[in-house]
Scaffold this active site. Structure first.
Site, short mmCIF file in Angstrom:
data_model
loop_
_atom_site.label_atom_id
_atom_site.label_comp_id
_atom_site.label_asym_id
_atom_site.label_seq_id
_atom_site.Cartn_x
_atom_site.Cartn_y
_atom_site.Cartn_z
N GLU A 136 69.42 -14.09 154.08
CA GLU A 136 70.06 -13.49 155.25
C GLU A 136 71.54 -13.88 155.32
O GLU A 136 72.40 -13.05 155.63
CB GLU A 136 69.30 -13.89 156.52
CG GLU A 136 69.87 -13.40 157.84
CD GLU A 136 69.93 -11.88 157.99
OE1 GLU A 136 69.40 -11.17 157.13
OE2 GLU A 136 70.54 -11.42 158.97
N HIS A 159 67.16 -21.50 136.76
CA HIS A 159 66.59 -20.47 135.88
C HIS A 159 67.57 -19.32 135.66
O HIS A 159 67.16 -18.24 135.26
CB HIS A 159 65.28 -19.96 136.47
CG HIS A 159 64.23 -21.02 136.57
ND1 HIS A 159 63.61 -21.56 135.48
CD2 HIS A 159 63.74 -21.68 137.66
CE1 HIS A 159 62.75 -22.50 135.89
NE2 HIS A 159 62.83 -22.59 137.21
N CYS A 210 74.16 8.81 161.60
CA CYS A 210 74.77 9.94 162.30
C CYS A 210 74.41 9.88 163.78
O CYS A 210 73.29 9.57 164.15
CB CYS A 210 74.36 11.31 161.77
SG CYS A 210 74.67 11.53 160.02
N ARG A 219 76.25 4.29 164.63
CA ARG A 219 75.22 4.92 163.80
C ARG A 219 75.79 5.53 162.52
O ARG A 219 75.05 5.82 161.58
CB ARG A 219 74.54 6.05 164.60
CG ARG A 219 73.83 5.58 165.82
CD ARG A 219 73.18 6.75 166.51
NE ARG A 219 72.08 7.26 165.71
CZ ARG A 219 70.81 6.95 165.89
NH1 ARG A 219 70.49 6.12 166.85
NH2 ARG A 219 69.88 7.45 165.14
N TRP A 267 77.42 9.87 158.91
CA TRP A 267 77.28 8.95 157.78
C TRP A 267 76.88 9.84 156.62
O TRP A 267 75.79 10.41 156.60
CB TRP A 267 76.20 7.91 158.08
CG TRP A 267 76.04 6.88 157.01
CD1 TRP A 267 76.72 5.71 156.89
CD2 TRP A 267 75.10 6.92 155.92
NE1 TRP A 267 76.29 5.03 155.78
CE2 TRP A 267 75.29 5.74 155.17
CE3 TRP A 267 74.14 7.83 155.50
CZ2 TRP A 267 74.56 5.45 154.03
CZ3 TRP A 267 73.41 7.54 154.36
CH2 TRP A 267 73.62 6.36 153.64
N LYS A 301 74.56 -11.19 155.24
CA LYS A 301 75.58 -11.12 156.30
C LYS A 301 76.97 -11.15 155.68
O LYS A 301 77.85 -10.40 156.08
CB LYS A 301 75.45 -12.28 157.30
CG LYS A 301 74.31 -12.25 158.26
CD LYS A 301 74.39 -11.20 159.34
CE LYS A 301 73.80 -9.90 158.89
NZ LYS A 301 72.39 -9.71 159.02
N GLU A 309 77.79 -7.88 153.67
CA GLU A 309 77.88 -6.69 154.53
C GLU A 309 79.24 -6.53 155.20
O GLU A 309 79.78 -5.45 155.25
CB GLU A 309 76.86 -6.82 155.67
CG GLU A 309 75.60 -6.06 155.48
CD GLU A 309 74.73 -6.14 156.73
OE1 GLU A 309 74.55 -7.24 157.29
OE2 GLU A 309 74.23 -5.09 157.14
N ASN A 346 71.30 15.53 161.69
CA ASN A 346 71.08 14.19 161.17
C ASN A 346 69.85 14.27 160.27
O ASN A 346 68.83 14.80 160.70
CB ASN A 346 70.84 13.23 162.35
CG ASN A 346 70.66 11.81 161.91
OD1 ASN A 346 70.83 11.50 160.74
ND2 ASN A 346 70.32 10.95 162.85
N GLY A 347 69.92 13.78 159.04
CA GLY A 347 68.77 13.84 158.15
C GLY A 347 69.17 14.49 156.84
O GLY A 347 70.37 14.64 156.55
N LYS A 356 74.18 1.64 161.28
CA LYS A 356 73.26 0.73 161.96
C LYS A 356 71.81 1.09 161.72
O LYS A 356 70.97 0.22 161.53
CB LYS A 356 73.58 0.74 163.45
CG LYS A 356 72.75 -0.21 164.28
CD LYS A 356 73.07 -1.64 163.94
CE LYS A 356 72.22 -2.62 164.70
NZ LYS A 356 72.30 -3.97 164.10
O1 M6R Z 1 66.62 -1.21 162.34
P1 M6R Z 1 65.98 -1.98 161.22
O2 M6R Z 1 65.72 -3.41 161.57
O3 M6R Z 1 64.75 -1.31 160.71
O4 M6R Z 1 67.04 -1.95 160.06
C1 M6R Z 1 66.75 -2.47 158.80
C2 M6R Z 1 68.00 -2.70 158.00
O5 M6R Z 1 68.67 -1.49 157.78
C3 M6R Z 1 68.95 -3.67 158.69
O6 M6R Z 1 68.33 -4.89 158.95
C4 M6R Z 1 70.20 -3.92 157.84
O7 M6R Z 1 69.86 -4.61 156.68
C5 M6R Z 1 71.24 -4.67 158.67
N1 M6R Z 1 72.49 -4.00 158.59
C6 M6R Z 1 71.43 -6.07 158.23
O8 M6R Z 1 72.43 -6.72 158.92
#
Ligand code: M6R
Length: 612
Positions: free
Chosen positions: A485, A508, A2, A27, A76, A489, A492, A102-103, A607
């Site tokens: 990773e 396995h 948010c 955000r 969000w 990516k 996501e 927010n929260g 984000k």
């Molecule tokens: O701001 P942060 O690095 O603490 O965020 C952690 C995760 O939310 C963040 O890395 C998330 O997994 C990303 N969207 C990955 O691309």
């Protein structure tokens, strides 16, 4: 999670709020809204969808909007689906108060039940509307907005970055923070509030960071900060260095592509002034005061979430193998509920791009409470983790706006490599050996730039695989986290199911999935376990899986085995992840482009995850 922006001053705040929301949209982006005070009355506009949908709604309206007091929110969703009604702002029962939040208000159901019994009715399914009504009840008692907010918050459990306006006590904005970041932007004859600096940097660089438990009242002439119990607090006004160009797309179609391409520079920035090539050593000012504790530490614990957790996994290899320090990695989100055995001999590094991730922050606080030294590896300057830790290292990647982390990951790895080299030297690594590693680190930005020239090949590869439903990513050693990773990516931003595994684990279980429809991305540099990974490649080939290999450019053998090879330069094994991940970032980007998904704002994500 948010975005929040608010303004009080002489200007028309509508363009300020809308531009602020556009900048904050990364955000959270499932709905947006604004509340303006115009001629003593509220003008509230809310819309499900992106900020652009809100702007269209406003443009379609007949009346000219001009207000000198207003707040805006991009959401969000936590409680209630993303629709017009659940969008913020929300009102109290008399519609004299508007709030954005927010929260999560954890005890909202108990408060709601009580208010329902008292005759309140609610339009939305949100916890925020309940809070608005509660503030309204207190406002009836006190007639003072700030007191009403403080009284309501004393009954609330949960987290908030809260901004409140009233038409009855209308020369002010009241804000409060617990668990969700808020900053006050200090102007001349005007003041701002925002969940992060990007929304207000155009207007002021003077900011005040609110801490948890703090409330502030903003007027055109100034601001007053206090605790929830009304104890006045003096706050320091700080200067932010953020440049507007850093938060613009700068000619790229997407922030993600801009950020991928910035990596040669951001990796260099992470090392600038820190890597001492002639001495084969590293100087990190933010760790000087805790160096003794670091060297005496029985173990280092690295934690974070998502991509930052993947960085931690690579860091474990570096710290154990190079600096010989026992290191553990843990998901920040699991840490505190495990009641971990932590003591004064432990050092915990919280790794976070935003420095605001709720789980990472909570884990850090838990470790601190138990006596550990807590340090941050953080990108956002002045963020909560940076401010609450005992020390740490900024990664200096600059603002990362694309929801998928890219440059922050490689900068986190670079900083972990610097910390490792510094500790290794302090623990007895020779200057000569240190110089070899330092030289290798210094060469990484050019190697990354070299890989970035392959965009066309990788785009062609993405077009070839765009309709595939599942992907496997396999790597070993320090490249296992790179596999994780790469898979993260892909899922996501392109919504293709992808899993990362240590290559040897394939047999396995996941091997059952392999057939001619399953592409498998191997990260297979020429390191000590190359032959082992080659055996895994044979196992996939034998089952007609399609092989994409990220391999060293002088590796001829791999060309015989893989359907596609993405060549990467050689580097020292434990630094390999810093360059091997680049093609995987590009692959996911181009897959998303080919599938026409929203690269920078993929569905359901945000984000910065500031709720648990
Ligand atoms: O701001 P942060 O690095 O603490 O965020 C952690 C995760 O939310 C963040 O890395 C998330 O997994 C990303 N969207 C990955 O691309």
């Amino acid at each position: 999670m948010c975005g929040i922006v608010g303004y009080i001053g002489p200007r028309n705040c509508v363009p300020i709020l809308l531009e602020g929301l556009r900048r904050l949209e990364y955000r959270g982006y499932d709905s947006a809204g604004i509340a303006l005070v115009m001629n003593g009355k509220f003008s509230i506009h809310k819309k499900a969808g992106k900020v652009a949908d809100l702007v269209s709604l406003l443009n379609a309206g007949n009346s000219e909007l001009n207000a000198q007091l207003g707040i805006g929110h991009t959401r969000w969703a936590t409680h209630g689906e993303p629709n017009d009604t659940n969008a913020h702002p929300h009102w109290d029962a008399k519609k004299e108060i508007a709030i954005i939040h927010n929260g999560i208000i954890e005890n909202y159901l108990a408060i709601k039940t009580k208010l329902l019994r008292e005759g309140h009715t609610f339009e939305s399914s949100t916890d925020t509307e309940v809070l608005a009504h509660l503030i309204g009840v207190m406002f009836e008692r006190t007639n003072d907005l700030c007191s009403a907010v403080r009284m309501a918050l004393s009954e609330v459990e949960g987290t908030y970055g809260l901004v409140v306006l009233s038409t009855r006590d209308s020369g002010k904005i009241v804000v409060a923070r617990r668990g969700s970041p808020l900053i006050i932007g200090v102007g001349e004859g005007e003041n701002f509030v925002a969940s992060d600096a990007s929304a207000i940097v155009e207007y002021t660089r003077q900011v005040v960071y609110l801490e948890d438990g703090e409330v502030a009242e903003l007027t055109t002439q100034g601001f007053q900060t206090m605790t929830i119990d009304d104890v006045k607090i003096d706050k320091v006004v700080e200067e932010i260095t953020l440049e507007l160009s850093q938060i613009e797309r700068g000619g790229y179609d997407h922030f993600m592509m801009k950020e991928i391409n910035e990596q040669p520079e951001t990796i260099r920035d992470a090392m600038r002034g820190r890597l001492l090539l002639d001495e084969g050593d590293v100087k990190l000012g933010g760790l000087t005061d805790v160096m003794e504790r670091l060297l005496k530490a029985k173990r280092i614990i690295l934690n974070g979430c998502g991509t930052s957790w993947h960085a931690a996994l690579v860091g474990e290899y570096m710290l154990e193998q190079i600096a010989k320090i026992p290191t553990e990695v843990e998901y920040a989100s699991e840490f505190r509920y495990r009641n971990p055995i932590i003591g004064e001999d432990d050092v915990l590094f919280s790794i976070s791009q935003s420095g605001e991730t709720a789980d990472t922050l909570a884990a850090m606080r838990e470790a601190k409470k138990k006596g550990a030294t807590v340090l941050g590896i953080v990108n956002v300057v002045g963020s909560t983790i940076a401010r609450e830790s005992d020390g740490g290292v900024y990664v200096h990647a600059g603002p990362e706006i694309g929801v998928a982390s890219t440059k922050s990951f490689t900068s986190q790895l670079t900083v972990l490599a610097l910390i490792t080299l510094m500790l290794a030297r302090a623990k007895g690594m020779s200057r000569e050996d240190g110089k070899v590693l330092a030289k290798e680190l210094a060469s990484l930005p050019d190697k990354v730039a070299h890989i970035l020239k392959q965009t066309e090949t990788i785009q062609a590869l993405a077009n070839e695989f765009k309709d595939v439903r599942n992907f496997l990513y396999l790597g070993r050693g320090a490249n296992f986290p790179v596999a994780l990773e790469g898979a993260l990516k892909l899922k996501e931003i392109s919504y293709i199911h992808a899993e990362g595994y240590p290559a040897a684990e394939m047999k396995h279980g996941p091997i059952a999935l392999i057939d001619e429809n399953m592409p498998v991305v191997f990260i297979v540099p020429r390191d000590g376990i190359y032959d082992k990974v080659i055996s895994n490649i044979h196992e996939v080939r034998a089952r007609r899986g399609r092989i994409i290999a990220v391999a060293n450019e002088d590796d001829r053998e791999i060309e015989e085995m893989a359907e596609f090879v993405i060549p990467v330069p050689r580097t020292y094994g434990f630094f390999g992840p810093i360059i091997n991940v680049i093609p995987l970032q590009l692959l996911s980007y181009y897959m998303a482009i080919a599938r026409e998904t929203d690269v920078d704002q993929p569905r359901n994500l945000a984000k910065s995850v500031t709720v648990e």
